[in-house]
Design a protein around this motif. Structure first.
Motif, PDB file in Angstrom:
ATOM      1  N   ASN A 188       0.811  -1.180  -0.106  1.00 37.03           N
ATOM      2  CA  ASN A 188       0.173   0.119   0.204  1.00 37.03           C
ATOM      3  C   ASN A 188       0.864   1.198  -0.143  1.00 37.03           C
ATOM      4  OD1 ASN A 188      -2.066  -1.532  -0.067  1.00 37.03           O
ATOM      5  ND2 ASN A 188      -2.647  -1.038   2.040  1.00 37.03           N
ATOM      6  N   GLU A 189       1.829   1.134   0.709  1.00 36.83           N
ATOM      7  CA  GLU A 189       2.742   2.365   0.688  1.00 36.83           C
ATOM      8  C   GLU A 189       3.629   2.645  -0.731  1.00 36.83           C
ATOM      9  OE1 GLU A 189       4.220   2.397   5.339  1.00 36.83           O
ATOM     10  OE2 GLU A 189       5.155   1.137   3.963  1.00 36.83           O
ATOM     11  N   THR A 191      -6.116  -2.363  -3.489  1.00 30.56           N
ATOM     12  CA  THR A 191      -5.585  -1.886  -2.009  1.00 30.56           C
ATOM     13  C   THR A 191      -6.662  -1.636  -1.159  1.00 30.56           C
ATOM     14  OG1 THR A 191      -5.758   0.432  -2.942  1.00 30.56           O
ATOM     15  CG2 THR A 191      -3.751  -0.668  -3.101  1.00 30.56           C
ATOM     16  N   THR A 238       1.254   4.215  -2.907  1.00 29.78           N
ATOM     17  CA  THR A 238       0.843   5.672  -2.419  1.00 29.78           C
ATOM     18  C   THR A 238       2.120   6.551  -2.818  1.00 29.78           C
ATOM     19  OG1 THR A 238      -0.664   5.038  -0.459  1.00 29.78           O
ATOM     20  CG2 THR A 238       0.182   7.137  -0.415  1.00 29.78           C
ATOM     21  N   SER A 282       2.165   7.350  -6.487  1.00 30.92           N
ATOM     22  CA  SER A 282       1.040   8.021  -6.881  1.00 30.92           C
ATOM     23  C   SER A 282       1.287   9.766  -6.385  1.00 30.92           C
ATOM     24  CB  SER A 282      -0.286   7.700  -6.438  1.00 30.92           C
ATOM     25  OG  SER A 282      -0.611   6.122  -6.887  1.00 30.92           O
ATOM     26  N   ASN A 283       2.140   9.771  -5.454  1.00 26.46           N
ATOM     27  CA  ASN A 283       2.190  11.166  -4.965  1.00 26.46           C
ATOM     28  C   ASN A 283       3.387  12.042  -5.651  1.00 26.46           C
ATOM     29  OD1 ASN A 283       0.145  11.017  -3.609  1.00 26.46           O
ATOM     30  ND2 ASN A 283       0.704  10.225  -1.545  1.00 26.46           N
TER      31      ASN A 283
END
Length: 529
Positions: free
Chosen positions: A16-17, A164, A20, A23-24
């Motif tokens: 999940n990290e 996710t 994330t 995506s960021n």
């Protein structure tokens, strides 16, 4: 880039990290290429009509950015994994972020609720946009099965993304992967961006469905599927299951054989081989049981055999088969007996000395019994079919059903009579006999189709007959009510006929059902196969 996290050298990101953080990534021009992964965060429009479309990775070499100029060269290379987004999907996009992990150990055990296994590198793809306009996405994915992730059995592959939210692999929005033999890889497309990978799962062979259906029919007599309908299908079903396992065995041996002189069967091929052997013996037991039941049904005639006897014989057939397989597996556990061997790229099967004890002798016994039963049953049935006349279509279709069953028994019997000669004939003769063996046994599929058509037509005729009978009943009842309305006589006593009201009702019923006699009554012979 603000990750809002303080990481040390021993910290491992979760899936999940990773999603994330990729995506960021914003407002940077980033490319990090190593022997284990590649991560890019590039503006889509590079100027000079150059558009960033994706990334690729080749094990032992590293990664590469895919743009409009080098797309064809990268696609036509021996890459390990790649993701390419279509030009239309990048309309309005400002940045393309992508991460390819060559050895995704963190993703291997993230889901244990299914039997799917990670087979490839992992690709994380996302796009940054200035506006919130939804654009249809089309991403092409290319995966090669990693050496350490090769399946150890016959497998089917899935183009999946990691959800996710549900924390599970999912195939929604992705096509079924197509194998490209030129580059030894699987290719698919998806209509969204996420974390992608190629997964494999063992083929699920639906044997339990047939066993479950037979069990319900035996235990619950009220089930609408009647035993006489199952009778012609039992033999075909066992044969189909046998060939499913046989195909799985041959595919496993073909794909897993490493050397031309390899003789030792590997575990998966040995397991499949004994499944094939079980269903082979079980098939002959079942066909013998069905043949004996038909002998009692069509030759002995009286008393008519009960279907419980057939079920008992099928149960005995199962125990005979499992016992025979247990003996073979027990002897095979001692390697000094040389019971089985690998025939490279063909089969894992019995050695030539052992095949006589475990296959030729039992098959010969079954064939002799079946030949006797077949001759007696065929003689009685053929005479009946040739000389019995009936105007009823269902009766004629019953004749066709019986002839198809006899043809099925004959072709399969001839095919298996050739089987023992395959082990003693020379190579050229064995090849010719092998083709005849395949052709005669392959006709079982044709007989299955013909049986289905005949049984379906029988049910359709029965349905039309019942519907016509109901319409006739309705018509006669309506005619009688109209007739009663105009009668000008005493309702309780008929001075001319002397009939009471009860007798009048009886006469009305007789009036209706006399005309139905030809619909409801046949010659007393069952018209089902």
């Amino acid at each position: 880039m603000n990750l809002n996290a303080t990481l040390n050298s021993t910290y491992k990101l979760t899936e999940n990290e990773i999603d994330t953080y990729v995506s960021n990534i914003r407002n940077v021009n980033l490319t990090i290429n190593t022997n284990d992964s590649i991560i890019i965060a590039q503006p889509v429009n590079q100027g000079g009509n150059v558009t960033i479309l994706g990334a690729s990775f080749t094990r032992g070499i590293g990664g590469q950015i895919v743009n409009g100029a080098n797309t064809n060269d990268i696609i036509n290379s021996n890459l390990s994994a790649a993701a390419i987004i279509s030009n239309q999907s990048l309309t309005g996009a400002t940045s393309l972020n992508m991460l390819i992990i060559d050895k995704p150990t963190i993703y291997k055990n993230i889901e244990n609720s299914t039997d799917k296994t990670l087979a490839s590198s992992v690709i994380v793809a996302t796009v940054q946009r200035n506006d919130s306009v939804l654009t249809q996405t089309n991403i092409s994915l290319y995966f090669r099965v990693l050496n350490e992730s090769q399946p150890n059995r016959v497998a089917q592959y899935f183009c999946s993304f990691y959800n996710t939210i549900t924390l599970k692999w999912n195939e929604s929005g992705c096509t079924r992967p197509q194998y490209n033999p030129t580059f030894d890889r699987y290719e698919c497309t998806c209509n969204h961006l996420s974390t992608f990978a190629l997964l494999w799962a063992p083929y699920a062979i639906p044997c339990a469905i047939i066993i479950h259906g037979l069990t319900i029919r035996i235990c619950i007599s009220s089930v609408s599927t009647q035993a006489r309908h199952l009778l012609p299908l039992i033999s075909c079903a066992v044969t189909i299951i046998l060939f499913i396992f046989y195909i799985a065995l041959s595919m496993t041996v073909y794909t897993k054989t490493a050397y031309d002189d390899e003789k030792q069967c590997f575990t998966s091929s040995s397991v499949l081989m004994f499944f094939v052997y079980f269903f082979l013996i079980f098939m002959f037991c079942v066909k013998t049981s069905v043949g004996y039941f038909n002998y009692l049904r069509f030759v002995r005639l009286f008393p008519e055999p009960s279907y419980r006897l057939l079920y008992i014989m099928l149960l005995i057939s199962f125990f005979i088969s499992i016992t025979w397989v247990a003996f073979a597996a027990g002897f095979n556990s001692n390697s000094s007996f040389h019971i089985t061997q690998l025939y490279p790229y063909k089969l894992c099967w019995f050695t030539r000395p052992a095949i006589y004890y475990f296959l030729t002798i039992p098959v010969g016994i079954f064939l002799l019994i079946n030949i006797f039963i077949f001759i007696r049953v065929a003689q009685r049935i053929v005479n009946h079919v040739l000389y019995a006349n009936s105007t009823h279509k269902p009766y004629e279709r019953m004749k066709g059903c019986i002839l198809v069953l006899l043809s099925s028994c004959a072709t399969q019997g001839i095919g298996w009579l050739l089987g023992p000669f395959l082990t003693i004939a020379n190579e050229n003769t064995a090849q010719v006999l092998g083709w005849f063996f395949i052709i005669f046994n392959g006709l079982e599929g044709l007989w299955c189709i013909l049986l289905y058509i005949i049984i379906w037509l029988q049910h359709w005729d029965e349905r039309k007959r019942v519907m016509a009978a109901k319409e006739l009943t309705k018509s006669k009842s309506l005619s009688y009510r109209k007739h009663e309305k105009h009668r000008k006589q005493d309702l309780y006593y008929d001075s001319f006929t002397g009939l009471s009201m009860d007798n009048e009702d009886s006469r009305r019923q007789s009036y209706i059902f006399d005309d139905l006699y030809n619909w409801e009554i046949t010659d007393g012979t069952s018209t089902y196969c």
